[in-house]
Write a protein that holds these residues in place. Structure first.
Motif, PDB file in Angstrom:
ATOM      1  N   PRO A  63     -34.404   8.644 -17.643  1.00  0.00           N
ATOM      2  CA  PRO A  63     -33.715   8.458 -18.930  1.00  0.00           C
ATOM      3  C   PRO A  63     -32.382   7.737 -18.769  1.00  0.00           C
ATOM      4  CG  PRO A  63     -33.574  10.738 -18.194  1.00  0.00           C
ATOM      5  CD  PRO A  63     -34.528  10.063 -17.276  1.00  0.00           C
ATOM      6  N   ARG A  64     -32.014   6.994 -19.825  1.00  0.00           N
ATOM      7  CA  ARG A  64     -30.735   6.291 -19.855  1.00  0.00           C
ATOM      8  C   ARG A  64     -29.687   7.193 -20.490  1.00  0.00           C
ATOM      9  NH1 ARG A  64     -34.928   3.659 -17.680  1.00  0.00           N
ATOM     10  NH2 ARG A  64     -34.638   1.408 -17.518  1.00  0.00           N
ATOM     11  N   LEU A  65     -28.452   7.042 -20.054  1.00  0.00           N
ATOM     12  CA  LEU A  65     -27.360   7.809 -20.630  1.00  0.00           C
ATOM     13  C   LEU A  65     -27.077   7.352 -22.055  1.00  0.00           C
ATOM     14  CD1 LEU A  65     -24.823   7.863 -17.638  1.00  0.00           C
ATOM     15  CD2 LEU A  65     -26.314   9.726 -18.396  1.00  0.00           C
ATOM     16  N   ALA A  66     -26.527   8.255 -22.846  1.00  0.00           N
ATOM     17  CA  ALA A  66     -26.118   7.901 -24.194  1.00  0.00           C
ATOM     18  C   ALA A  66     -24.922   6.957 -24.132  1.00  0.00           C
ATOM     19  CB  ALA A  66     -25.758   9.160 -24.980  1.00  0.00           C
ATOM     20  N   ALA A  67     -24.754   6.173 -25.188  1.00  0.00           N
ATOM     21  CA  ALA A  67     -23.659   5.198 -25.235  1.00  0.00           C
ATOM     22  C   ALA A  67     -22.306   5.882 -25.076  1.00  0.00           C
ATOM     23  CB  ALA A  67     -23.714   4.427 -26.555  1.00  0.00           C
ATOM     24  N   GLU A  68     -22.136   7.035 -25.693  1.00  0.00           N
ATOM     25  CA  GLU A  68     -20.852   7.734 -25.618  1.00  0.00           C
ATOM     26  C   GLU A  68     -20.529   8.140 -24.182  1.00  0.00           C
ATOM     27  OE1 GLU A  68     -18.529  11.242 -25.055  1.00  0.00           O
ATOM     28  OE2 GLU A  68     -20.714  11.355 -25.187  1.00  0.00           O
ATOM     29  N   ALA A  69     -21.551   8.597 -23.445  1.00  0.00           N
ATOM     30  CA  ALA A  69     -21.335   8.994 -22.053  1.00  0.00           C
ATOM     31  C   ALA A  69     -20.969   7.790 -21.188  1.00  0.00           C
ATOM     32  CB  ALA A  69     -22.592   9.680 -21.506  1.00  0.00           C
ATOM     33  N   ILE A  70     -21.623   6.650 -21.436  1.00  0.00           N
ATOM     34  CA  ILE A  70     -21.311   5.430 -20.677  1.00  0.00           C
ATOM     35  C   ILE A  70     -19.891   4.974 -20.965  1.00  0.00           C
ATOM     36  CG2 ILE A  70     -21.890   2.977 -20.494  1.00  0.00           C
ATOM     37  CD1 ILE A  70     -24.822   3.765 -20.882  1.00  0.00           C
ATOM     38  N   ALA A  71     -19.494   5.027 -22.237  1.00  0.00           N
ATOM     39  CA  ALA A  71     -18.127   4.621 -22.603  1.00  0.00           C
ATOM     40  C   ALA A  71     -17.109   5.535 -21.937  1.00  0.00           C
ATOM     41  CB  ALA A  71     -17.962   4.647 -24.116  1.00  0.00           C
ATOM     42  N   ASP A  72     -17.405   6.853 -21.861  1.00  0.00           N
ATOM     43  CA  ASP A  72     -16.489   7.785 -21.204  1.00  0.00           C
ATOM     44  C   ASP A  72     -16.305   7.437 -19.728  1.00  0.00           C
ATOM     45  OD1 ASP A  72     -15.841   9.222 -23.405  1.00  0.00           O
ATOM     46  OD2 ASP A  72     -17.193  10.905 -23.018  1.00  0.00           O
ATOM     47  N   ARG A  73     -17.400   7.080 -19.053  1.00  0.00           N
ATOM     48  CA  ARG A  73     -17.308   6.713 -17.625  1.00  0.00           C
ATOM     49  C   ARG A  73     -16.423   5.471 -17.458  1.00  0.00           C
ATOM     50  NH1 ARG A  73     -21.550   9.271 -14.786  1.00  0.00           N
ATOM     51  NH2 ARG A  73     -21.962  11.205 -15.948  1.00  0.00           N
ATOM     52  N   ALA A  74     -16.559   4.518 -18.369  1.00  0.00           N
ATOM     53  CA  ALA A  74     -15.751   3.301 -18.272  1.00  0.00           C
ATOM     54  C   ALA A  74     -14.275   3.600 -18.510  1.00  0.00           C
ATOM     55  CB  ALA A  74     -16.245   2.262 -19.280  1.00  0.00           C
ATOM     56  N   VAL A  75     -13.976   4.436 -19.502  1.00  0.00           N
ATOM     57  CA  VAL A  75     -12.584   4.793 -19.788  1.00  0.00           C
ATOM     58  C   VAL A  75     -11.993   5.561 -18.614  1.00  0.00           C
ATOM     59  CG1 VAL A  75     -11.115   6.189 -21.286  1.00  0.00           C
ATOM     60  CG2 VAL A  75     -12.863   4.722 -22.287  1.00  0.00           C
ATOM     61  N   ASP A  76     -12.768   6.469 -18.014  1.00  0.00           N
ATOM     62  CA  ASP A  76     -12.274   7.234 -16.866  1.00  0.00           C
ATOM     63  C   ASP A  76     -11.983   6.327 -15.676  1.00  0.00           C
ATOM     64  OD1 ASP A  76     -12.430   9.603 -18.253  1.00  0.00           O
ATOM     65  OD2 ASP A  76     -14.450  10.109 -17.525  1.00  0.00           O
ATOM     66  N   ALA A  77     -12.700   5.210 -15.574  1.00  0.00           N
ATOM     67  CA  ALA A  77     -12.512   4.297 -14.440  1.00  0.00           C
ATOM     68  C   ALA A  77     -11.196   3.540 -14.512  1.00  0.00           C
ATOM     69  CB  ALA A  77     -13.672   3.304 -14.374  1.00  0.00           C
ATOM     70  N   VAL A  78     -10.572   3.496 -15.687  1.00  0.00           N
ATOM     71  CA  VAL A  78      -9.280   2.802 -15.858  1.00  0.00           C
ATOM     72  C   VAL A  78      -8.315   3.802 -16.490  1.00  0.00           C
ATOM     73  CG1 VAL A  78      -8.094   0.809 -16.847  1.00  0.00           C
ATOM     74  CG2 VAL A  78     -10.509   0.624 -16.206  1.00  0.00           C
ATOM     75  N   PRO A  79      -7.586   4.553 -15.681  1.00  0.00           N
ATOM     76  CA  PRO A  79      -6.710   5.608 -16.218  1.00  0.00           C
ATOM     77  C   PRO A  79      -5.746   5.087 -17.279  1.00  0.00           C
ATOM     78  CG  PRO A  79      -6.859   5.762 -13.833  1.00  0.00           C
ATOM     79  CD  PRO A  79      -7.547   4.483 -14.220  1.00  0.00           C
ATOM     80  N   GLY A  80      -5.622   5.851 -18.355  1.00  0.00           N
ATOM     81  CA  GLY A  80      -4.715   5.489 -19.430  1.00  0.00           C
ATOM     82  C   GLY A  80      -5.282   4.518 -20.434  1.00  0.00           C
TER      83      GLY A  80
END
Length: 457
Positions: A63-80
């Protein structure tokens, strides 16, 4: 000489001088813009090679991750950072591109659609083709570079028009030296024919490329924005870049609005600030609805910047006449769709012009035609330098001695004056050149002959 003769000579020498000055100023810029433009023409092919490793990364039927979960991973990768744009993948097997940002700085993050692993991240303005774009339009010098490029583009228009006027065939119907060069008549005639024939063949295409690129320039872009305001078309966002500094200011404003909304949302909810002000499920619902719209990719989903405002869904297709946009509510309800054909004729005209300018309107054929024009501009520039060097007057910088005066030179001078009114930056530089011609001979009379303003005794 008296009567019409001196006036004809005076207007003709003015045309000849402007052609020479335009070439003297423009040649380095034309070569630079032609090389960088030729690279940028093939942006789709270059980026396909650069980012090929992020396509087809998903394995099996997991299964693929939900869009919200993917966006969270991207935001976490760039603090702030906060979410700026979620890019719908062309294929469910491809890595998902997410743009997150801190103020005016956008970072593009590639996220694995199944594991959520961050595969790659890079500042948007550091991507190769963005660097080429700024080299082409701003010389990596911001507003100053944009002004220089705009002035050079306007003077190149004058160079092409005056060149066509000076070299247009008169008094005969021979095709040699007009439609094709004479290759066996000596070096002097060879380079003259190369310059004239090349100019005749590529001038129309070159003029189109220059004029269709002016909306990106600061002064001309500001003029178009004023026209949009006066004609009541400024309600929607402008679909072309207004320079890196203006784009950065726009991103900073959007980021500030997003953070203000997030802060207000957190205060009302009495909880720690989330990555996004809307409910987490909103992105999932919006992405699901956006995928069914059938917009030409890439498609960017941007969160609202005010409470109650809809999400923005925009096609960023390279072929701009295929760009449509939509607004979607938090629950996935479609608020409205705007097709390219719904826009005002000014925006549509600019959209077609930019698409052809970038080689995106007709695919590979468009790219190759533009490339031929750019190669012609480079040949035109190189041959002009060789011609001037071979024919330069001894002890003088000015243009070589002019040929017999041509009738109706005054009409071209008048047209250049009108062009100066339509292109403010060119008008300013032309006024400075005319003032220099009027004042410098009085301050240094010897300059009249050295610059070619007066024929030697």
């Amino acid at each position: 000489m008296s009567g019409a003769g001196p006036r004809t000579e005076r207007w003709y020498r003015a045309v000849w001088r402007w052609h020479f000055y335009a070439g003297l100023f423009c040649v380095p810029f034309v070569l630079w813009l032609s090389v960088t433009g030729a690279i940028y023409l093939f942006k789709p092919q270059i980026e396909d090679m650069l980012y090929a490793s992020y396509r087809g990364v998903a394995a099996g039927d997991a299964p693929r991750l939900a869009a919200e979960a993917i966006a969270d991973r991207a935001v976490d990768a760039v603090p702030g950072s906060v979410l700026h744009k979620y890019v719908l993948p062309d294929s469910p097997d491809n890595a998902v591109e997410v743009l997150v940002g801190r103020s005016a700085q956008d970072v593009r993050v590639w996220v694995h659609p199944q594991t959520g692993a961050v595969l790659h991240k890079v500042a948007e303005e550091d991507r190769l083709m963005r660097v080429v774009f700024r080299l082409h339009g701003e010389l990596l010098a911001g507003s100053t570079g944009s002004a220089l490029v705009e002035a050079a583009a306007c003077w190149t228009v004058v160079m092409l028009l005056t060149g066509l006027f000076l070299w247009w065939p008169r008094g005969g119907t021979r095709l040699a030296g007009v439609l094709y060069p004479r290759l066996t008549r000596g070096r002097a005639l060879f380079w003259r024919d190369i310059h004239a024939v090349t100019g005749l063949w590529i001038s129309l295409g070159a003029l189109f490329l220059i004029l269709s690129g002016l909306p990106w320039a600061n002064a001309w872009g500001s003029y178009l924005r004023e026209v949009r305001t006066l004609t009541g078309t400024a309600a929607g966002p402008q679909d072309w870049s207004a320079g890196s500094q203006a784009d950065a200011a726009r991103r900073a404003d959007a980021d500030a609005a997003m953070r203000a909304m997030m802060s207000d949302h957190a205060g009302h909810q009495g909880m720690a600030m989330n990555h996004m002000a809307p409910a987490p499920a909103a992105l999932d619902a919006v992405v699901a609805r956006a995928q069914g719209l059938g917009f030409a990719g890439p498609v960017e989903v941007s969160p609202p910047t005010a409470h109650g405002a809809p999400w923005q869904v925009r096609s960023q297709a390279a072929d701009r006449p295929r760009r449509d946009s939509a607004e979607i509510a938090d629950d996935g309800t479609l608020v409205g769709v705007e097709r390219f054909g719904d826009r005002h004729w000014i925006d549509r005209a600019v959209g077609y012009g930019v698409a052809i300018h970038e080689g995106a309107f007709g695919g590979l054929a468009n790219q190759l035609v533009n490339l031929a024009v750019l190669l012609g501009l480079m040949l035109l520039s190189v041959s002009s330098v060789i011609l001037w060097w071979r024919r330069r007057p001894t002890g003088r910088l000015g243009a070589p001695p002019s040929l017999a005066p041509l009738r109706h030179s005054w009409a071209l001078v008048a047209f250049v004056a009108v062009l100066a009114l339509a292109m403010p930056l060119f008008g300013l530089s032309l006024a400075l050149a005319v003032a220099a011609e009027a004042l410098l001979p009085r301050l240094a009379p010897s300059l009249q002959t050295w610059m070619g303003w007066r024929a030697p005794a």
